[in-house]
Design an enzyme around this catalytic site. Sequence first.
Site, PDB file in Angstrom:
ATOM      1  N   ASP A  36      41.253  40.148  47.339  1.00 47.28           N
ATOM      2  CA  ASP A  36      41.252  38.794  47.411  1.00 47.28           C
ATOM      3  C   ASP A  36      42.978  37.917  47.289  1.00 47.28           C
ATOM      4  OD1 ASP A  36      39.524  40.318  45.402  1.00 47.28           O
ATOM      5  OD2 ASP A  36      39.981  40.765  43.761  1.00 47.28           O
ATOM      6  N   GLU A 207      31.713  32.925  43.142  1.00 46.87           N
ATOM      7  CA  GLU A 207      32.537  33.198  42.961  1.00 46.87           C
ATOM      8  C   GLU A 207      33.510  32.847  43.205  1.00 46.87           C
ATOM      9  OE1 GLU A 207      32.614  37.472  42.074  1.00 46.87           O
ATOM     10  OE2 GLU A 207      32.877  38.085  43.778  1.00 46.87           O
TER      11      GLU A 207
HETATM   12  O1  FUB Z   1      38.228  41.792  43.114  1.00 49.40           O
HETATM   13  C1  FUB Z   1      37.537  42.010  41.997  1.00 49.40           C
HETATM   14  C2  FUB Z   1      37.000  40.689  42.777  1.00 49.40           C
HETATM   15  O2  FUB Z   1      35.450  40.969  43.704  1.00 49.40           O
HETATM   16  C3  FUB Z   1      37.330  39.373  42.231  1.00 49.40           C
HETATM   17  O3  FUB Z   1      37.546  38.964  41.338  1.00 49.40           O
HETATM   18  C4  FUB Z   1      35.169  38.835  43.425  1.00 49.40           C
HETATM   19  O4  FUB Z   1      36.180  37.745  43.872  1.00 49.40           O
HETATM   20  C5  FUB Z   1      35.668  40.348  44.232  1.00 49.40           C
HETATM   21  O5  FUB Z   1      36.488  39.865  45.525  1.00 49.40           O
END
Ligand code: FUB
Length: 446
Positions: A36, A207
């Site tokens: 991320d 997301e």
């Molecule tokens: O890293 C945990 C979660 O996985 C993140 O918050 C999302 O965006 C995905 O990458």
Amino acid sequence: MKLSLLQLLPATVAGLLQATAAFATNPLIMDQFTADPTARVFEGKVYVYPSHDIKAPPGYTGKPNWFVMEDYHVFSSENLTDWEDHGVILTRSAVEWANQSEYAMWAPDSVFKDGKYYFYFPAIAKSGGFRIGVAIADQPHGPFKPETTPIEGVQGIDPSVLIDKDGSAYLYYSANKIFAAKLKPDMLQIEGEPIVFDNLPKKGLQEGPFVFERNGIYYLTYPHVENKTERLEYATSTSPMGPFKWAGVILDEAQSGCWTVHHSIVDYRGQWYLFYHDKDLSPGFDKNRSIRADKLFFNTDGTIRKVIPTLRGVGLVDAKSEIHIDRYSAISDAGIAVSFLDEANPHAGWKATFSAAKSWVRFNEVDFGAGAQQSIEVRAKAPAGGAIEIRLDKQDGPLLGRIQVGEKTGWQAVSVAAKSVPAGVHDLFVTRVGGEAIDVDWVRFR
Ligand code: FUB
């Protein structure tokens, strides 16, 4: 071998050090898992704020085979080759409102406003559910001091903040869909109710929003599960709060099968870069990820060209450093395979196996500086003996050296005098020219 300084030291000593590792290639960080990545330009350098995947610790009772994250590091680089790990900048235990038995310090962001750095991060609250917190620092690498409560009126993950040209700040986050809210000048509260961007693709999780502005166009970029796993898409608007219109795909689903692809996009010294993640160091488990960077280009009409992920990455590689040709720019149609040096320790990096006669690897952008290197050294293994040639820029370009690797089951470092001494930045061609199969770990010039 891609062993970092930290791997060579006892944990107690390593914990005190801020390590600098020269990894111009993908993935960017070898000694730990990172995911991320939000890249920001602060004080003339790129700072990358990733989340930090770890293996489940002893006694872990959370969801099995899931993300396990309890702190954040920040990494910085001036040349996108040498990455400094500034160490832990925030831990779950420092966050009063966070449930201390949850390992959910997911994707963060950091922005600079009025002399302060604001670090936005999600965590599961003691009261339940994901909330978004803010921690504040005077410097981009912390120490960050968390606020005692999460942002009121916001429930979700993956915070990202845009500071617009007029100084207004906007918070974007996700909870299956993407939400936005204007931040008050204190950067700690939102104005009014969040809005949801519900005119993006109707089906599939969205997301990880990341919004930036270029030439008056606001780009909302985000991972979306259109088919099986996440790909990166974008939508554009003339306003930070939308409405945003779907505009295209930036990065296709990962060939590795990594389910997530959280990202950020940054302009550094006139070149745009996409930071994202894959599961390079953990092919069998996509909750232990690794951050990457590749160049990103715009068309003249402002649309974004699709990014093709590379192993080579973006930084120049110093000719005097170990050049890991397994992070190649291109390879011959047949005869090259890349595998871990040590299956039990992926953090040690990879090797390239040349199994066919004339098989080759091209590795772009090696920096020979003023050209003082007199010899070539290769770390290789050739149980039945083998030979490679190293040429400059083209497959039949100037010969820099022919290296004969004697029959031996183990690794050996073999040096030969360089036939010429290049200067400046060049691509390398490494070709198998004789003998049997040969493994190459790295090549360097001295
Ligand atoms: O890293 C945990 C979660 O996985 C993140 O918050 C999302 O965006 C995905 O990458």
